[in-house]
Write a protein that holds these residues in place. Structure first.
Motif, PDB file in Angstrom:
ATOM      1  N   GLY A 146      27.631 -19.785   1.319  1.00 23.41           N
ATOM      2  CA  GLY A 146      27.572 -19.497  -0.107  1.00 23.41           C
ATOM      3  C   GLY A 146      26.217 -19.801  -0.699  1.00 23.41           C
ATOM      4  O   GLY A 146      25.207 -19.868   0.010  1.00 23.41           O
ATOM      5  N   VAL A 147      26.204 -19.994  -1.988  1.00 27.66           N
ATOM      6  CA  VAL A 147      24.984 -20.276  -2.736  1.00 27.66           C
ATOM      7  C   VAL A 147      24.323 -21.527  -2.137  1.00 27.66           C
ATOM      8  O   VAL A 147      25.016 -22.480  -1.797  1.00 27.66           O
ATOM      9  N   PRO A 148      22.985 -21.544  -1.979  1.00 25.46           N
ATOM     10  CA  PRO A 148      22.318 -22.745  -1.458  1.00 25.46           C
ATOM     11  C   PRO A 148      22.764 -23.997  -2.241  1.00 25.46           C
ATOM     12  O   PRO A 148      22.743 -23.985  -3.478  1.00 25.46           O
ATOM     13  N   ALA A 149      23.172 -25.039  -1.513  1.00 23.46           N
ATOM     14  CA  ALA A 149      23.762 -26.209  -2.160  1.00 23.46           C
ATOM     15  C   ALA A 149      22.870 -26.842  -3.231  1.00 23.46           C
ATOM     16  O   ALA A 149      23.354 -27.172  -4.325  1.00 23.46           O
ATOM     17  N   PRO A 150      21.564 -27.033  -2.975  1.00 22.26           N
ATOM     18  CA  PRO A 150      20.740 -27.660  -4.034  1.00 22.26           C
ATOM     19  C   PRO A 150      20.741 -26.846  -5.326  1.00 22.26           C
ATOM     20  O   PRO A 150      20.709 -27.412  -6.429  1.00 22.26           O
ATOM     21  N   LEU A 151      20.819 -25.534  -5.188  1.00 24.75           N
ATOM     22  CA  LEU A 151      20.833 -24.678  -6.368  1.00 24.75           C
ATOM     23  C   LEU A 151      22.188 -24.768  -7.073  1.00 24.75           C
ATOM     24  O   LEU A 151      22.262 -24.898  -8.297  1.00 24.75           O
ATOM     25  N   GLN A 152      23.259 -24.690  -6.287  1.00 22.33           N
ATOM     26  CA  GLN A 152      24.621 -24.779  -6.835  1.00 22.33           C
ATOM     27  C   GLN A 152      24.759 -26.066  -7.667  1.00 22.33           C
ATOM     28  O   GLN A 152      25.227 -26.036  -8.810  1.00 22.33           O
ATOM     29  N   ASP A 153      24.307 -27.187  -7.120  1.00 21.26           N
ATOM     30  CA  ASP A 153      24.426 -28.480  -7.818  1.00 21.26           C
ATOM     31  C   ASP A 153      23.556 -28.488  -9.076  1.00 21.26           C
ATOM     32  O   ASP A 153      23.987 -28.950 -10.138  1.00 21.26           O
ATOM     33  N   ALA A 154      22.339 -27.973  -8.953  1.00 14.51           N
ATOM     34  CA  ALA A 154      21.414 -28.004 -10.094  1.00 14.51           C
ATOM     35  C   ALA A 154      21.936 -27.127 -11.233  1.00 14.51           C
ATOM     36  O   ALA A 154      21.860 -27.511 -12.412  1.00 14.51           O
ATOM     37  N   LEU A 155      22.486 -25.965 -10.906  1.00 14.29           N
ATOM     38  CA  LEU A 155      23.026 -25.091 -11.956  1.00 14.29           C
ATOM     39  C   LEU A 155      24.221 -25.757 -12.638  1.00 14.29           C
ATOM     40  O   LEU A 155      24.407 -25.626 -13.855  1.00 14.29           O
ATOM     41  N   THR A 156      25.021 -26.487 -11.858  1.00 13.75           N
ATOM     42  CA  THR A 156      26.190 -27.184 -12.411  1.00 13.75           C
ATOM     43  C   THR A 156      25.748 -28.253 -13.417  1.00 13.75           C
ATOM     44  O   THR A 156      26.266 -28.325 -14.541  1.00 13.75           O
ATOM     45  N   ILE A 157      24.765 -29.060 -13.029  1.00 13.79           N
ATOM     46  CA  ILE A 157      24.266 -30.125 -13.914  1.00 13.79           C
ATOM     47  C   ILE A 157      23.599 -29.510 -15.152  1.00 13.79           C
ATOM     48  O   ILE A 157      23.766 -29.992 -16.273  1.00 13.79           O
ATOM     49  N   LEU A 158      22.850 -28.418 -14.928  1.00 17.77           N
ATOM     50  CA  LEU A 158      22.187 -27.749 -16.049  1.00 17.77           C
ATOM     51  C   LEU A 158      23.222 -27.259 -17.068  1.00 17.77           C
ATOM     52  O   LEU A 158      23.084 -27.483 -18.278  1.00 17.77           O
ATOM     53  N   ALA A 159      24.256 -26.593 -16.565  1.00 16.49           N
ATOM     54  CA  ALA A 159      25.294 -26.062 -17.468  1.00 16.49           C
ATOM     55  C   ALA A 159      26.080 -27.192 -18.114  1.00 16.49           C
ATOM     56  O   ALA A 159      26.581 -27.045 -19.240  1.00 16.49           O
ATOM     57  N   ALA A 160      26.202 -28.328 -17.399  1.00 18.13           N
ATOM     58  CA  ALA A 160      26.911 -29.490 -17.953  1.00 18.13           C
ATOM     59  C   ALA A 160      26.061 -30.174 -19.023  1.00 18.13           C
ATOM     60  O   ALA A 160      26.582 -30.873 -19.889  1.00 18.13           O
ATOM     61  N   GLY A 161      24.739 -30.007 -18.941  1.00 19.01           N
ATOM     62  CA  GLY A 161      23.838 -30.683 -19.870  1.00 19.01           C
ATOM     63  C   GLY A 161      23.692 -32.159 -19.547  1.00 19.01           C
ATOM     64  O   GLY A 161      23.195 -32.934 -20.359  1.00 19.01           O
ATOM     65  N   GLY A 162      24.145 -32.603 -18.376  1.00 22.94           N
ATOM     66  CA  GLY A 162      24.029 -34.010 -17.982  1.00 22.94           C
ATOM     67  C   GLY A 162      25.022 -34.331 -16.882  1.00 22.94           C
ATOM     68  O   GLY A 162      25.501 -33.415 -16.186  1.00 22.94           O
ATOM     69  N   THR A 163      25.358 -35.604 -16.737  1.00 25.67           N
ATOM     70  CA  THR A 163      26.171 -36.031 -15.595  1.00 25.67           C
ATOM     71  C   THR A 163      27.527 -36.595 -15.994  1.00 25.67           C
ATOM     72  O   THR A 163      28.254 -37.112 -15.143  1.00 25.67           O
ATOM     73  N   ALA A 164      27.911 -36.513 -17.265  1.00 25.80           N
ATOM     74  CA  ALA A 164      29.241 -37.001 -17.661  1.00 25.80           C
ATOM     75  C   ALA A 164      30.300 -36.157 -16.952  1.00 25.80           C
ATOM     76  O   ALA A 164      30.215 -34.910 -16.976  1.00 25.80           O
ATOM     77  N   PRO A 165      31.262 -36.787 -16.256  1.00 32.45           N
ATOM     78  CA  PRO A 165      32.224 -36.032 -15.429  1.00 32.45           C
ATOM     79  C   PRO A 165      32.921 -34.886 -16.171  1.00 32.45           C
ATOM     80  O   PRO A 165      33.075 -33.796 -15.598  1.00 32.45           O
ATOM     81  N   ALA A 166      33.330 -35.088 -17.413  1.00 31.02           N
ATOM     82  CA  ALA A 166      34.030 -34.001 -18.118  1.00 31.02           C
ATOM     83  C   ALA A 166      33.099 -32.803 -18.312  1.00 31.02           C
ATOM     84  O   ALA A 166      33.514 -31.643 -18.176  1.00 31.02           O
ATOM     85  N   ALA A 167      31.824 -33.103 -18.596  1.00 33.33           N
ATOM     86  CA  ALA A 167      30.846 -32.026 -18.773  1.00 33.33           C
ATOM     87  C   ALA A 167      30.586 -31.327 -17.445  1.00 33.33           C
ATOM     88  O   ALA A 167      30.426 -30.102 -17.391  1.00 33.33           O
ATOM     89  N   VAL A 168      30.545 -32.117 -16.362  1.00 35.60           N
ATOM     90  CA  VAL A 168      30.290 -31.522 -15.043  1.00 35.60           C
ATOM     91  C   VAL A 168      31.414 -30.547 -14.671  1.00 35.60           C
ATOM     92  O   VAL A 168      31.173 -29.501 -14.067  1.00 35.60           O
ATOM     93  N   ALA A 169      32.643 -30.872 -15.064  1.00 36.19           N
ATOM     94  CA  ALA A 169      33.766 -29.955 -14.799  1.00 36.19           C
ATOM     95  C   ALA A 169      33.517 -28.621 -15.499  1.00 36.19           C
ATOM     96  O   ALA A 169      33.734 -27.545 -14.926  1.00 36.19           O
ATOM     97  N   ARG A 170      33.022 -28.679 -16.714  1.00 38.01           N
ATOM     98  CA  ARG A 170      32.713 -27.438 -17.453  1.00 38.01           C
ATOM     99  C   ARG A 170      31.546 -26.699 -16.798  1.00 38.01           C
ATOM    100  O   ARG A 170      31.538 -25.480 -16.689  1.00 38.01           O
ATOM    101  N   GLY A 171      30.560 -27.475 -16.342  1.00 39.92           N
ATOM    102  CA  GLY A 171      29.406 -26.873 -15.659  1.00 39.92           C
ATOM    103  C   GLY A 171      29.837 -26.166 -14.391  1.00 39.92           C
ATOM    104  O   GLY A 171      29.388 -25.051 -14.093  1.00 39.92           O
ATOM    105  N   HIS A 172      30.735 -26.798 -13.656  1.00 36.69           N
ATOM    106  CA  HIS A 172      31.239 -26.223 -12.401  1.00 36.69           C
ATOM    107  C   HIS A 172      31.932 -24.886 -12.685  1.00 36.69           C
ATOM    108  O   HIS A 172      31.725 -23.893 -11.980  1.00 36.69           O
ATOM    109  N   GLU A 173      32.748 -24.882 -13.743  1.00 36.84           N
ATOM    110  CA  GLU A 173      33.467 -23.658 -14.120  1.00 36.84           C
ATOM    111  C   GLU A 173      32.475 -22.570 -14.577  1.00 36.84           C
ATOM    112  O   GLU A 173      32.651 -21.387 -14.269  1.00 36.84           O
ATOM    113  N   ALA A 174      31.438 -22.981 -15.287  1.00 35.32           N
ATOM    114  CA  ALA A 174      30.437 -22.010 -15.761  1.00 35.32           C
ATOM    115  C   ALA A 174      29.738 -21.335 -14.578  1.00 35.32           C
ATOM    116  O   ALA A 174      29.463 -20.136 -14.612  1.00 35.32           O
TER     117      ALA A 174
END
Ligand SMILES: [Fe+2]
Ligand SMILES: [Fe+2]
Length: 397
Positions: free
Chosen positions: A331-359
């Motif tokens: 799938g998508v290169p892992a470093p990119l997948q993680d970085a896009l998730t954190i970017l969409a989350a706007g940080g590292t708060a777990p609830a935000a990361v869940a939204r980032g993951h979905e985005a």
């Protein structure tokens, strides 16, 4: 004897500037036509017949006029440079269906003196190189150039939490790496394009300038408060397979329709989740440029497929071959997948990361839908578009 045209050479000698009047005047006479030259210099009587012999024109004689001048007559030679089609001032010469590699870098519409070398251009057929819209796309591209220093509000990059700054650095690294391939891949084809299709070379030149600027802004953003991230093997394999393509239509299809097309959705995603105004502006401007590259790719492929019924199958085969080189990549290169998730989350708060993951999951759906639309626009059936979109590289580009 009647002449098609007469010029007055005054007292000029042949070696004293007279030829600057004679040569262009002869150029306006059809082969076989006659030019009359009035001259007072007696040396012309000897020099002009010799010059005519060397230049393959016919010296037809000289008559002494009552006013003391000589009237020389020159027949325009058939072996001299042919006139070719008459040009309308102001109107561009249309692109020829086929171009002759021995016309070299002669601008379209110029008369070409025979005897030049054969140039190594291999893209010599209009419909394989130049979509009808290309001149207009070039003009649009010229008008849309922007400045990486002046047009980005660099002072609006604020301090971010370290994990988010690292995510931005990773995303920018990924973008710059892919942009490098977008710079190098079309460069390989530019010298193969016959100059009769200059507008294609000119459009590609603007595309290369765009990519150079994109690399610049992405790396600047990565370095404002951080350092570049990881270059993954998945990305490297994907971009290597692009660089190795030898066919212009295949390269345009894979790079511009599928790759840059998919990047339109990626850039929109990053703009939407950008942590600062500078990053958002970079993405917005890069996306406008990419939309132009995608547009060229789509109209190029659509036009080439409309005249060559075998092209569609060749493009499908190229996508399959490329997918085979990506065998084993999940799938998508892992470093990119993680970085896009954190970017969409706007940080590292777990609830935000869940939204980032979905985005990010939604982004992949959007990319697929966008590819389907562009493939159908390029002339593929819905089923064909589905197959090709599913086979597209997980690296996006
Ligand atoms: Fe780009
Ligand atoms: Fe591009």
């Amino acid at each position: 004897m009647n002449a098609a045209m007469a010029i007055d050479g005054g007292a000029l000698a042949l070696g004293g500037g007279l030829l600057a009047l004679v040569r262009p005047a002869l150029d306006l006479v059809e082969p076989g036509g006659v030019l009359a030259l009035l001259a007072t210099s007696r040396t012309v009587r000897e020099d002009l017949p010799a010059w005519c012999r060397v230049e393959h024109h016919a010296y037809l004689g000289c008559e002494a006029l009552p006013d003391g001048r000589d009237r020389h007559l020159i027949g325009r030679g058939a072996l001299s440079v042919p006139r070719g089609a008459r040009e309308q001032p102001g109107a561009p010469t249309p692109m020829p269906e086929r171009a002759d590699p021995s016309s070299g870098f002669a601008p379209r519409g110029a008369r070409v003196e025979p005897g030049g070398p054969v140039y190594p251009f291999s893209l010599n057929e209009r419909d394989r190189v130049a979509p009808p819209e290309v001149a207009q796309l070039y003009q649009q591209a010229v008008a849309a150039q922007w400045d990486a220093t002046r047009d980005i509000p660099w002072d609006r990059v604020g301090e971010l939490e370290p994990a988010l700054e690292r995510a931005v650095g990773q995303v920018m690294t990924f973008l710059a790496e892919n942009e490098l391939s977008a710079l190098y891949v079309p460069s390989r084809f530019l010298p193969r394009i016959h100059p009769a299709y200059l507008e294609v070379a000119q459009f590609l030149a603007t595309q290369l300038a765009d990519e150079a600027r994109h690399i610049d802004v992405f790396l600047r953003r990565a370095r404002v408060r951080g350092v570049p991230g990881i270059s993954s093997a998945t990305t490297s394999r994907s971009l290597h397979s692009l660089l190795m393509l030898e066919d212009f239509a295949e390269a345009t299809f894979l790079l511009s329709v599928l790759g840059e097309g998919t990047f339109l959705d990626l850039l929109r995603f990053i703009e939407r989740h950008a942590p600062d105004e500078a990053t958002a502006e970079i993405m917005r401007r890069a996306r406008v440029d990419e939309a132009r590259h995608v547009h060229f790719g789509v109209v190029h492929v659509r036009h080439a497929m409309s005249i060559d019924p075998t092209l569609q199958a060749r493009l499908e085969a190229a996508v399959r071959r490329r997918a085979a080189t990506m065998h084993g990549v999940g799938g998508v290169p892992a470093p990119l997948q993680d970085a896009l998730t954190i970017l969409a989350a706007g940080g590292t708060a777990p609830a935000a990361v869940a939204r980032g993951h979905e985005a990010v999951r939604q982004l992949l759906d959007d990319m697929h839908a966008g590819r389907m639309k562009r493939l159908e626009h390029a002339g593929f059936s819905a089923e064909g578009a589905q197959r090709l979109s599913d086979l597209h590289t997980p690296n996006f580009m």
